[in-house]
Design an enzyme around this catalytic site. Structure first.
Site, mmCIF file in Angstrom:
data_model
loop_
_atom_site.group_PDB
_atom_site.id
_atom_site.type_symbol
_atom_site.label_atom_id
_atom_site.label_comp_id
_atom_site.label_asym_id
_atom_site.label_seq_id
_atom_site.Cartn_x
_atom_site.Cartn_y
_atom_site.Cartn_z
ATOM 1 N N SER A 53 28.904 32.625 28.082
ATOM 2 C CA SER A 53 28.821 33.749 29.010
ATOM 3 C C SER A 53 29.211 35.059 28.356
ATOM 4 O O SER A 53 29.007 36.119 28.939
ATOM 5 C CB SER A 53 29.705 33.485 30.223
ATOM 6 N N HIS A 73 21.803 32.193 28.872
ATOM 7 C CA HIS A 73 22.929 32.266 29.806
ATOM 8 C C HIS A 73 22.455 32.102 31.249
ATOM 9 O O HIS A 73 21.890 33.025 31.843
ATOM 10 C CB HIS A 73 23.663 33.606 29.605
ATOM 11 N N GLU A 100 19.855 35.120 31.322
ATOM 12 C CA GLU A 100 19.943 36.158 30.286
ATOM 13 C C GLU A 100 19.578 35.478 28.975
ATOM 14 O O GLU A 100 20.191 34.459 28.624
ATOM 15 C CB GLU A 100 21.386 36.648 30.134
ATOM 16 N N ASN A 155 28.117 39.780 32.401
ATOM 17 C CA ASN A 155 29.580 39.778 32.484
ATOM 18 C C ASN A 155 30.225 41.093 32.071
ATOM 19 O O ASN A 155 31.374 41.356 32.422
ATOM 20 C CB ASN A 155 30.147 38.605 31.693
HETATM 21 N N1 CAA Z 1 25.032 23.768 43.544
HETATM 22 C C1 CAA Z 1 23.795 23.644 44.025
HETATM 23 N N2 CAA Z 1 23.363 24.270 45.153
HETATM 24 C C2 CAA Z 1 24.266 25.039 45.798
HETATM 25 C C3 CAA Z 1 25.578 25.226 45.355
HETATM 26 C C4 CAA Z 1 25.960 24.536 44.173
HETATM 27 N N3 CAA Z 1 27.181 24.675 43.663
HETATM 28 N N4 CAA Z 1 26.219 26.055 46.200
HETATM 29 C C5 CAA Z 1 25.330 26.388 47.147
HETATM 30 N N5 CAA Z 1 24.154 25.788 46.907
HETATM 31 C C6 CAA Z 1 22.928 25.873 47.682
HETATM 32 C C7 CAA Z 1 23.141 25.315 49.071
HETATM 33 O O1 CAA Z 1 23.029 23.910 49.073
HETATM 34 C C8 CAA Z 1 22.025 25.996 49.832
HETATM 35 O O2 CAA Z 1 20.822 25.359 49.520
HETATM 36 P P1 CAA Z 1 19.718 25.078 50.640
HETATM 37 O O3 CAA Z 1 18.981 26.360 50.798
HETATM 38 O O4 CAA Z 1 18.920 24.002 50.009
HETATM 39 O O5 CAA Z 1 20.463 24.650 51.861
HETATM 40 C C9 CAA Z 1 21.950 27.391 49.177
HETATM 41 O O6 CAA Z 1 22.598 27.257 47.902
HETATM 42 C C10 CAA Z 1 22.680 28.425 50.008
HETATM 43 O O7 CAA Z 1 23.996 27.942 50.229
HETATM 44 P P2 CAA Z 1 24.850 28.195 51.561
HETATM 45 O O8 CAA Z 1 23.914 28.485 52.668
HETATM 46 O O9 CAA Z 1 25.820 27.086 51.692
HETATM 47 O O10 CAA Z 1 25.770 29.437 51.218
HETATM 48 P P3 CAA Z 1 25.411 30.896 50.775
HETATM 49 O O11 CAA Z 1 24.276 31.460 51.540
HETATM 50 O O12 CAA Z 1 26.696 31.612 50.727
HETATM 51 O O13 CAA Z 1 24.888 30.731 49.268
HETATM 52 C C11 CAA Z 1 25.513 31.039 47.033
HETATM 53 C C12 CAA Z 1 25.688 30.195 48.281
HETATM 54 C C13 CAA Z 1 24.052 30.937 46.549
HETATM 55 C C14 CAA Z 1 26.421 30.423 45.979
HETATM 56 C C15 CAA Z 1 25.846 32.518 47.365
HETATM 57 O O14 CAA Z 1 27.110 32.569 47.950
HETATM 58 C C16 CAA Z 1 25.829 33.410 46.162
HETATM 59 O O15 CAA Z 1 24.786 33.884 45.744
HETATM 60 N N6 CAA Z 1 27.016 33.685 45.605
HETATM 61 C C17 CAA Z 1 27.159 34.509 44.421
HETATM 62 C C18 CAA Z 1 26.786 33.701 43.227
HETATM 63 C C19 CAA Z 1 26.960 34.469 41.976
HETATM 64 O O16 CAA Z 1 27.270 35.640 41.937
HETATM 65 N N7 CAA Z 1 26.756 33.762 40.867
HETATM 66 C C20 CAA Z 1 26.939 34.334 39.567
HETATM 67 C C21 CAA Z 1 28.307 33.973 39.106
HETATM 68 S S1 CAA Z 1 28.620 34.679 37.535
HETATM 69 C C22 CAA Z 1 27.959 33.600 36.467
HETATM 70 O O17 CAA Z 1 27.518 32.539 36.763
HETATM 71 C C23 CAA Z 1 27.965 34.066 35.072
HETATM 72 C C24 CAA Z 1 29.167 33.845 34.321
HETATM 73 O O18 CAA Z 1 29.030 33.764 33.129
HETATM 74 C C25 CAA Z 1 30.525 33.829 34.877
#
Ligand code: CAA
Length: 283
Positions: free
Chosen positions: A119, A140, A152, A190
């Site tokens: 990351s 990424h 990315e 990041n």
């Molecule tokens: N694994 C697989 N699927 C998942 C999941 C997981 N851990 N968490 C949620 N989902 C799925 C759910 O099952 C649901 O799927 P369906 O449409 O099939 O039902 C869908 O995602 C939406 O989930 P929810 O309705 O339960 O909840 P939500 O609307 O809040 O969505 C989320 C969940 C997609 C995680 C949303 O909260 C989100 O976009 N959060 C921000 C995520 C983000 O910013 N990610 C980047 C992190 S930084 C990174 O990854 C880089 C790094 O290097 C640190």
């Protein structure tokens, strides 16, 4: 540069997600981790997700079984000699990743591409421990991998255009959207996300508002799907600290100094959701 067989190294949150999207797209996947227990946890996570997709009628039971049949679980990297591509998703630690890349370089066929899901760590520095720096690249993925569209793609200093193009084509085949980025600390995702999370932690540390209030402001005011403190718990506070340290060291700029409260939580073992406690408590 045809890609058929992929080794994914690391069966944790990111590795399992990457392996799932590769197998779903039809690739043969060797999922590799040092412990049988981690492999079983990874494949259980993948199976659960695929079962949910069957329930939602996105795939049939037969398709789910075919996806699972594309996996082999490996506790060593020995079978890297069969692969066209390795995607490393091990712990975010340069020394560990360098050891993995040295082994992969020794085992994988000459044509194979070595990618890392790091990351924020420098791709060029990882590439330098191999004899094929032109075939090393950053890939990424975002968490949760099956849901998030972005990948990315980070070029190291020596990465060849053909390697970039092969990974860009693969990313499309995985139904993800590639974005091209150069090799500087934190890349783009990041470099922008982590200082925002770190600032949210400073806002809490300085007593400006509560955990819930900070998250509410960003959710309702900026339309973010999760508040920054929830997101930090979700990513892992140890990972957040590691990335802030990488930015701080890489740029030598005090604007990237990690918040002391983040350091304190990590020292306490409060890593967020995965350890049951971070800014929130998880049952
Ligand atoms: N694994 C697989 N699927 C998942 C999941 C997981 N851990 N968490 C949620 N989902 C799925 C759910 O099952 C649901 O799927 P369906 O449409 O099939 O039902 C869908 O995602 C939406 O989930 P929810 O309705 O339960 O909840 P939500 O609307 O809040 O969505 C989320 C969940 C997609 C995680 C949303 O909260 C989100 O976009 N959060 C921000 C995520 C983000 O910013 N990610 C980047 C992190 S930084 C990174 O990854 C880089 C790094 O290097 C640190």
């Amino acid at each position: 540069m045809e890609i058929n067989k992929i080794m994914v190294i690391g069966a944790g949150q990111m590795g399992a997600g990457i392996a799932e999207v590769c197998a779903t797209a039809g690739y043969e996947v060797l999922l590799c981790d040092t412990s049988e227990q981690s492999l079983q946890a990874g494949i259980a996570r993948i199976t659960k997700n695929l079962e949910k997709n069957v329930l939602k009628e996105r795939i049939t039971i037969e398709e789910k079984d075919a996806i699972l049949a594309r996996f082999s679980l490996e506790t060593t990297m020995e079978r890297a000699k069969e692969i066209d591509l390795a995607i490393e998703a091990a712990t975010e630690n340069m020394a560990i990743k360098q050891l993995i890349f040295k082994d992969l370089d020794a085992l994988a066929p000459e044509h194979a591409i070595l990618a890392t899901n790091t990351s924020s760590l420098p791709i060029t520095e990882l590439a330098a421990v191999t004899k094929r720096p032109e075939q090393v690249i950053g890939m990424h993925f975002m968490n949760p991998v099956p849901v998030m569209k972005l990948v990315e793609i980070i070029r190291g200093l020596a990465t060849k255009d053909e390697v970039y193009e092969a990974i860009e084509t693969l990313t499309h085949a995985l139904k993800k959207t590639p974005v091209e980025v150069n090799d500087y600390p934190g890349f783009v995702a990041n470099r922008i996300l982590m200082p925002m999370i770190n600032e949210a932690i400073y806002t809490l540390y300085e007593g400006v508002a509560s955990v819930e209030a900070i998250d509410d402001v960003m959710k309702m005011g900026m339309n973010h799907p999760m508040g920054p403190l929830t997101l930090a718990d979700f990513i892992g506070l140890d990972t957040c600290l590691y990335i802030m340290e990488t930015l701080y060291e890489g740029f030598g700029d005090s604007k990237y100094r990690p918040c002391p409260l983040l350091r304190k939580y990590v020292a306490a073992g409060w890593y967020g959701k995965k350890s049951g406690r971070g800014f929130y408590v998880y049952e």
